[in-house]
Scaffold this active site. Structure first.
Site, short mmCIF file in Angstrom:
data_model
loop_
_atom_site.label_atom_id
_atom_site.label_comp_id
_atom_site.label_asym_id
_atom_site.label_seq_id
_atom_site.Cartn_x
_atom_site.Cartn_y
_atom_site.Cartn_z
N GLY A 82 0.84 -1.20 0.00
CA GLY A 82 0.00 0.00 0.00
C GLY A 82 0.87 1.23 0.00
N ALA A 97 0.46 6.29 4.81
CA ALA A 97 1.13 5.42 5.80
C ALA A 97 2.27 4.65 5.15
CB ALA A 97 0.12 4.46 6.43
N ARG A 110 -17.97 13.78 15.21
CA ARG A 110 -18.74 13.26 14.07
C ARG A 110 -19.83 12.28 14.48
NH1 ARG A 110 -13.47 12.59 10.05
NH2 ARG A 110 -13.26 14.82 9.68
N SER A 161 -6.60 11.49 11.06
CA SER A 161 -6.35 10.31 10.21
C SER A 161 -5.03 10.45 9.46
CB SER A 161 -7.50 10.05 9.24
OG SER A 161 -7.62 11.10 8.33
N LEU A 162 -4.78 11.60 8.83
CA LEU A 162 -3.50 11.78 8.15
C LEU A 162 -2.37 11.71 9.17
CD1 LEU A 162 -4.19 14.62 5.54
CD2 LEU A 162 -3.94 12.18 5.10
#
Lengths: 220, 521
Positions: free
Chosen positions: B10, B14, B282, B381-382
């Site tokens: 991937g 990451a 959220r 998240s990043l």
């Protein structure tokens, strides 16, 4: 809305042929939605009623953020996720990009673009200033090379993507590196660019490649 | 001779950062992905990256960032891991700036920071509404230098099929050429999985369609432990497109956008009674929205009152996307929105060094479960992907070192079968999508029963079967957590219960097994 759309496919030994598919919908789907819909059919049948195979194409974000889905639609190189089916004429043609080797159907091999970035040394050494905001938005979609009258498939001319790459590479404080990048840029872009500016007009990210060129021209 | 010791699967934020971390240490790696990094989902992130730089002079600190992260995650993320993440954040922003990443800056030359949901301070660093794209292109640009040196070697166009194991743990992985199906075998002692979230299992999500869930399903079937699969983040402002949904970044509310519904023609700002209003976490907003939608109401996000210049300078690309894909100009009309699947807090179970349950296997980014507990903060998240990639790289360095080798084999798989398993598992998707924002006991039980039937029929179809097993693991995790917490809301157990302040873990050993573990220190 019903339309016949022709898709350029790949047969045995790389031979290409046109295959018609029926589109039915309200026109608000994108070309990518249409291709996905064909592949999701439990039995894929073309518009002539003949059984067919899933269509190979590249796609990731579906929101004009990744550059995967560049292809030629109705004669114009576009990102397929940005083209709605209502824009397509009856018998419109969907083809792979013509300047890159076709892998299968609408998928092409854009490796040459990545190699070009390496040739240009398109990275900054010891950057102290932020890289150019426009230059870091190049999607490497290949539309700039597709429309460029000066790009001969397989050649080392790097096109608009090369301008963006060189602009990133020259934002260095390392003078020797900047000089290197400039040298490669002259060789793999500037020398062969005829200033048609077709890359400026086609770039889906609206990167001002002409302004970047002007800036690069001043770099030593 | 290629010195590529570590295999990274991937090439999003990451994976790329894992590769860069190794390369900076002079260690080679093999970065394998289905598509080039420019196509990764990380490019789609809009809002920003959290770091307690305190550039707004609000007294921010990594401790406050960690406290907000733990609180938003409803106390089931490991405090040690979260502290590591939040302490590293300012350094990570500094390193990205040093690489030349063009963050938006304030008039006095500092990295600008904006307000984001669930946070006590303005701490989200950004590049307009294209933070992910610009972050990725910065990492790609830096990685290219190491590619030219041969330290990072890329293989693109390969689909992950499965890990290979021996008595010492991981010994390699199998991949298939995404066009021809030709199998290649890569032998190695350390694999870092950075394969993203489980979008494809549900079908409609805000992320990339490349994140099919195929790799996760394969890992699960191989016995790798997964955690917290019941926690799926529904982002409160998404808009459905064909086959996916489009994210309207939280930055839209961070910059002043408001949420409302209509009752008898009157605008009702349904989040006004909450502490953080339209910038609540959220999960909180999505639940309120779902209650309104279940009663037949509609939700709108209104930015028309914002200064046009702010929209142009900070939300310009988002405005363009809304015009192109929704046909709405946010400057003049409100945007209809609804909760949509956005992020999987659960994933491969890892310790705070990103080690998975099999020796030699590591995971980072959305593929891993570590930092976000029961609900992720926007902007984390990043950060989690970057920091996770780095941690996993360091941990993998200490794993058994052995040369990584790629061997082409004469075997091949029917690539259409692999892809069709992901494209044609409508029955699985239909069931999983019933496990939405609000979960009822009747639906959970029914979904479990239906998935069992699908599983029986899928036996013998390897790829479809493993997807079904992972779907059943999600349903089992939902069923076992008999409380409500964060993104997991059950009508039969509406309260958050102290006895469930635990990590749920699920794995496959011929049958699906589930347990609760203590939250790591």
């Amino acid at each position: 809305m019903k339309k016949i759309i022709k898709i350029k496919r790949t047969a045995e030994k790389g031979r290409q042929f046109l295959e018609p598919f029926l589109y039915e919908g309200d026109g608000n789907e994108t070309v990518i939605d249409f291709l996905e819909e064909i592949n999701s059919r439990s039995e894929i049948v073309n518009a002539d009623g003949k059984p067919s195979q899933p269509i190979s194409f590249n796609c990731s974000c579906k929101e004009k953020k990744c550059g995967a889905c560049a292809m030629v639609i109705d004669g114009k190189p576009r990102l397929a996720c940005t083209v709605h089916m209502r824009e397509l004429k009856e018998n419109a043609l969907i083809e792979p990009l013509s300047k890159f080797p076709v892998i299968r159907d609408l998928s092409v091999d854009r490796t040459i673009m990545y190699n070009g970035q390496e040739t240009l040394k398109a990275w900054p050494e010891a950057p102290q200033e932020p890289m150019d905001t426009d230059a870091v938005r190049c999607l490497m979609c290949g539309l700039c090379l597709e429309v460029c009258p000066n790009y001969i498939p397989g050649s080392s001319f790097t096109g608009g993507a090369g301008v963006a790459g060189a602009a990133r590479g020259m934002d260095s404080t390392d003078a020797a590196h900047t000089k290197d990048v400039k040298k490669e840029y002259m060789k793999h872009f500037f020398r062969d660019c005829g200033q048609s500016l077709s890359c400026v007009r086609i770039c889906p990210m609206n990167i001002p490649l002409d302004k970047l060129q002007a800036r690069l021209a001043k770099k030593k | 001779m290629m010195n590529a010791n570590i295999l990274i699967v991937g090439s999003g934020a990451a994976g790329l950062n894992a590769a860069l971390t190794l390369a900076k240490k002079g260690c080679g790696c093999l970065l394998v992905s289905e598509s080039p990094s420019e196509r990764a989902q990380s490019n789609m992130a809009e809002g920003g990256i959290n770091a307690a730089l305190d550039n707004c002079g609000e007294g921010d600190s990594p401790e406050l960032h960690a406290a907000d992260t733990i609180k938003a995650g409803r106390n089931i993320a490991s405090p040690a891991a979260v502290n590591g993440l939040c302490n590293a954040a300012p350094r990570i922003i500094e390193e990205l700036s040093a690489m030349g990443m063009p963050f938006d800056h304030t008039a006095d030359g500092k990295v600008a920071q904006r307000a984001f949901g669930g946070q006590s301070r303005k701490r989200t660093c950004y590049c307009g509404s294209e933070t992910g794209l610009i972050l990725m292109h910065t990492l790609i640009t830096m990685a290219r230098k190491y590619e030219a040196q041969g330290l990072i070697r890329r293989e693109t166009g390969l689909l992950f099929l499965r890990v290979l194991t021996d008595d010492k743990g991981i010994c390699g992985a199998l991949f298939a050429d995404k066009y021809t199906g030709k199998i290649c075998r890569i032998t190695t002692r350390a694999v870092i999985m950075c394969t993203g979230g489980l979008n494809g299992l549900f079908g409609i999500a805000t992320g990339s369609v490349l994140n099919s869930g195929t790799a996760a399903a394969s890992l699960f079937t191989s016995g790798v432990e997964f955690s917290n699969l019941e926690f799926i983040q529904f982002h409160p402002t998404t808009s459905p497109l064909k086959g996916k949904s489009m994210l309207i970044s939280e930055a839209a509310r961070g910059e002043g956008g408001i949420l409302y519904t209509l009752e008898n023609g009157q605008r009702i700002r349904f989040m006004q009674g909450f502490e953080k209003g339209d910038l609540s976490p959220r999960d909180v907003i999505s639940i309120e929205e779902q209650k309104i939608i279940d009663k037949g109401g509609d939700i709108y996000l209104d930015l028309t009152a914002l200064d046009g210049d702010i929209i142009d300078s900070r939300l310009g690309s988002l405005r363009e996307s809304c015009k192109m894909f929704l046909g709405i100009d946010m400057k003049t009309a409100p945007l209809p929105v609804r909760p949509g699947i956005h992020y999987f807090m659960g994933g491969v179970r890892t310790d705070s060094s990103h080690r998975a349950s099999i020796d030699g296997l590591f995971a980072a980014g959305e593929a891993a479960c570590i930092y976000h507990g029961a609900n992720r903060l926007g902007g984390n998240s990043l950060l989690g992907a970057l920091y996770g990639g780095e941690c996993a790289a360091y941990a993998a360095l200490s794993a058994d070192r052995e040369e990584t080798e790629i061997t082409a084999t004469s075997e091949s798989v029917d690539i259409y079968e692999v892809k069709a398993a992901a494209q044609q598992d409508e029955d699985i998707r239909r069931q999983l999508c019933r496990l939405g924002v609000i979960r009822t006991p009747e639906v959970i039980a029914d979904v479990q029963e239906k998935l069992s039937c699908i599983e029986e029929q899928a036996r013998g179809k390897e790829y479809l079967h493993s997807r079904c097993l992972l779907a059943m693991a999600i349903a089992e995790s939902i069923s076992q957590r008999r409380e409500s917490r964060g993104a997991h809301l059950r009508t039969d157990f509406p309260d958050t219960l102290p006895e469930y302040r635990k990590t749920s873990t699920v794995y496959y050993d011929g049958v699906i097994k589930h347990r609760f573990d203590e939250v790591g220190e």
